[in-house]
Design an enzyme around this catalytic site. Sequence first.
Site, short mmCIF file in Angstrom:
data_model
loop_
_atom_site.label_atom_id
_atom_site.label_comp_id
_atom_site.label_asym_id
_atom_site.label_seq_id
_atom_site.Cartn_x
_atom_site.Cartn_y
_atom_site.Cartn_z
N GLY A 68 0.79 -1.43 -0.06
CA GLY A 68 0.05 -0.04 -0.12
C GLY A 68 0.78 1.36 0.01
N HIS A 137 2.50 8.85 -3.89
CA HIS A 137 2.32 10.22 -4.56
C HIS A 137 3.43 11.15 -3.64
CE1 HIS A 137 -0.21 8.41 -7.22
NE2 HIS A 137 -1.40 9.05 -6.84
MG MG Z 1 -3.46 6.60 -9.45
#
Ligand code: MG
Length: 204
Positions: A68, A137
């Site tokens: 994750g 991200h």
């Molecule tokens: Mg994405």
Amino acid sequence: MDLRVNLELIKGFLDPEEGRALYEQARSVAHVGPCLEIGSYCGKSTVYLGAACRETGNTLFAIDHHRGSEEHQVGEAYHDAALYDEARKQVDTFGVFRQTMALAELETTVVPIVAPSTVVGRHWQTPLGLVFIDGGHSASAAHSDYETWAPHVQIGGLLLIHDVFPDPADGGRPPFEIFERALAEGPFVQVAMVKTLAILQRIT
Ligand code: MG
């Protein structure tokens, strides 16, 4: 587009229009080289890219540590208790990913690589026709994915980046930052933007 599985049943954060673009772009690069994605999660994007590779006799390398991303951890916005291994106290999406690959009949097209992308990149030497960046991200994750994988895209090949938000009000900056870096540093040019999916091509 023969996906062989109902995508609505596969967990993930990919818009169907973006998925179709992944499929179409992957179909167009079979003559350039294999495809590679960073960030498979439960395999939704993998199904679109993989279907194109199956049809063209190409291969898709699917990299994910399957623990994750930041936002999938306990207490974070996109945590999913069904993907959490209580006994080991960690996220584990690999079981579901394998199930998706079996359902979509992609086990002889997709090569899962279960490791952090930078670790895979250390000894990577295979030229690529398409790289799809959809991993962590955070600034460090996005920039290191870009630095590790963009150089492997061959001339005529494609660099795809997901979750590119030109307006900071819409989402996090790092995917947009690496999109801008690819344009500024070259040799990439923008081919299209489908929702939040940036499509760049290496021209020299
Ligand atoms: Mg994405």
